[in-house]
Design a protein around this motif. Structure first.
Motif, mmCIF file in Angstrom:
data_model
loop_
_atom_site.group_PDB
_atom_site.id
_atom_site.type_symbol
_atom_site.label_atom_id
_atom_site.label_comp_id
_atom_site.label_asym_id
_atom_site.label_seq_id
_atom_site.Cartn_x
_atom_site.Cartn_y
_atom_site.Cartn_z
ATOM 1 N N SER A 16 100.721 93.091 32.253
ATOM 2 C CA SER A 16 100.080 91.987 32.972
ATOM 3 C C SER A 16 101.059 91.338 33.946
ATOM 4 O O SER A 16 100.688 90.976 35.078
ATOM 5 N N ASN A 68 93.742 92.321 30.654
ATOM 6 C CA ASN A 68 92.602 91.521 31.083
ATOM 7 C C ASN A 68 91.847 91.020 29.851
ATOM 8 O O ASN A 68 91.301 91.828 29.096
ATOM 9 N N PRO A 69 91.768 89.704 29.632
ATOM 10 C CA PRO A 69 91.056 89.185 28.464
ATOM 11 C C PRO A 69 89.598 89.617 28.378
ATOM 12 O O PRO A 69 89.094 89.851 27.273
ATOM 13 N N LEU A 95 95.342 88.407 23.897
ATOM 14 C CA LEU A 95 94.981 87.412 24.907
ATOM 15 C C LEU A 95 96.152 86.522 25.317
ATOM 16 O O LEU A 95 96.416 86.359 26.522
ATOM 17 N N GLN A 98 98.610 88.567 27.440
ATOM 18 C CA GLN A 98 98.135 88.822 28.795
ATOM 19 C C GLN A 98 98.323 87.601 29.696
ATOM 20 O O GLN A 98 98.775 87.717 30.839
ATOM 21 N N ILE A 99 97.998 86.431 29.177
ATOM 22 C CA ILE A 99 98.128 85.206 29.975
ATOM 23 C C ILE A 99 99.595 84.880 30.249
ATOM 24 O O ILE A 99 99.982 84.582 31.394
ATOM 25 N N ALA A 102 100.954 87.278 32.790
ATOM 26 C CA ALA A 102 100.463 87.011 34.145
ATOM 27 C C ALA A 102 101.225 85.863 34.795
ATOM 28 O O ALA A 102 101.601 85.925 35.975
ATOM 29 N N ASN A 179 89.578 88.758 36.376
ATOM 30 C CA ASN A 179 90.537 88.782 35.274
ATOM 31 C C ASN A 179 91.032 87.353 35.016
ATOM 32 O O ASN A 179 91.773 86.796 35.838
ATOM 33 N N ALA A 181 93.309 86.158 32.998
ATOM 34 C CA ALA A 181 94.765 86.041 32.907
ATOM 35 C C ALA A 181 95.401 86.052 34.292
ATOM 36 O O ALA A 181 96.278 85.232 34.607
ATOM 37 N N GLY A 185 97.520 83.124 36.213
ATOM 38 C CA GLY A 185 98.846 83.405 36.744
ATOM 39 C C GLY A 185 98.966 83.086 38.222
ATOM 40 O O GLY A 185 99.985 82.542 38.682
#
Length: 263
Positions: A16, A68-69, A95, A98-99, A102, A179, A181, A185
């Motif tokens: 990510s 990608n959540p 999750l 990913q965040i 990002a 996406n 996340a 970001g």
């Protein structure tokens, strides 16, 4: 191939981060090379297509390359009644990874171009037609990923997902974040690819609604998933996304995240 949950979450975070670094970094580079907005978007979209395809191919065998959540959530929902489907524990690890990845990718891109490491974007994207664009982009991404899985063609996901995101840059009004996340970001950078923090919540809501619509289309249009092949590379395609951007990433929504590979 079976990786521990920690390794899979790390792969999601690194993937990510790299994806957002590609999106933001290519946007900065494009604005420094030309003032033509069309050329800037072309450069940004091409870099994203190539970068996403590479990242899905690289990390797919480890984590499924969701990045990608909404892809992770769709994979969980689609496989929740199967013994090899993603679990709530997988979601709880993927999750946040990913965040966080990002956000880190946006900071990294700013650092590479000597920009302030964290500078909230002032690029307002609050408009109904943009939210509709996000809904369409995300629905198409989920439909593509899960549809490929159900028709036994998950192995083409790296090319298909990257190609879809590249096209969606141009045919959606929002330039296809697709996406949550990546959307979060991109709020951390006041550059070409940024999005104002106030514009993030409606984008994320549109993406979630789009994911639900895409999942409904999968259930209506496609039959049950094909039996999983015995080869180790067979079922990892569901997850490879991309996320979007997203997004949305080779994916296989019904396959076990920990063994498979879409932002």
């Amino acid at each position: 191939m079976s990786a521990s949950l920690g390794r899979r979450a790390l792969a999601e975070a690194v993937g990510s981060a790299a994806l957002v670094a590609v999106v933001v970094g290519s946007g900065i580079q494009a604005t420094e090379l030309t003032r033509d907005v069309g050329v800037q978007l072309l450069a940004n979209s091409l870099a994203t297509v190539f970068g996403l395809g590479v990242l899905i191919t690289l990390f797919g065998p480890v984590s499924g390359a969701h990045f990608n959540p909404v892809v992770t959530l769709a994979a969980w929902f689609n496989g929740r009644r199967t013994p090899d489907g993603p679990t709530l524990r997988d979601l709880a690890a993927y999750l946040p990874a990913q965040i966080a990845g990002a956000v880190g990718g946006a900071v990294l891109a700013d650092a590479m171009f000597a920009r302030p490491l964290v500078q909230w974007s002032t690029h307002d994207r609050s408009a109904g037609h943009l939210w509709l664009g996000e809904l369409v982009a995300t629905a198409g991404l989920v439909l593509l990923i899960l549809g490929l899985t159900r028709t036994g063609r998950a192995h083409v996901a790296p090319v298909a997902v990257a190609s879809y995101i590249g096209a969606a840059y141009w045919f959606t009004s929002s330039t296809s974040f697709a996406n949550p996340a990546v959307t979060i970001g991109r709020a951390f950078t006041d550059t070409f690819a940024g999005i104002a923090p106030g514009s993030v919540p409606p984008f994320v809501v549109a993406q979630l609604v789009g994911a639900a619509l895409g999942l409904c289309l999968v259930l209506v249009v496609f039959a049950s998933p094909e039996p999983a092949p015995t080869a180790p590379t067979g079922t990892r395609a569901e997850s490879q996304l991309a996320a979007s951007t997203a997004p949305s990433p080779a994916p296989s929504a019904g396959s076990r995240i920990r063994h498979e590979h879409p932002s």
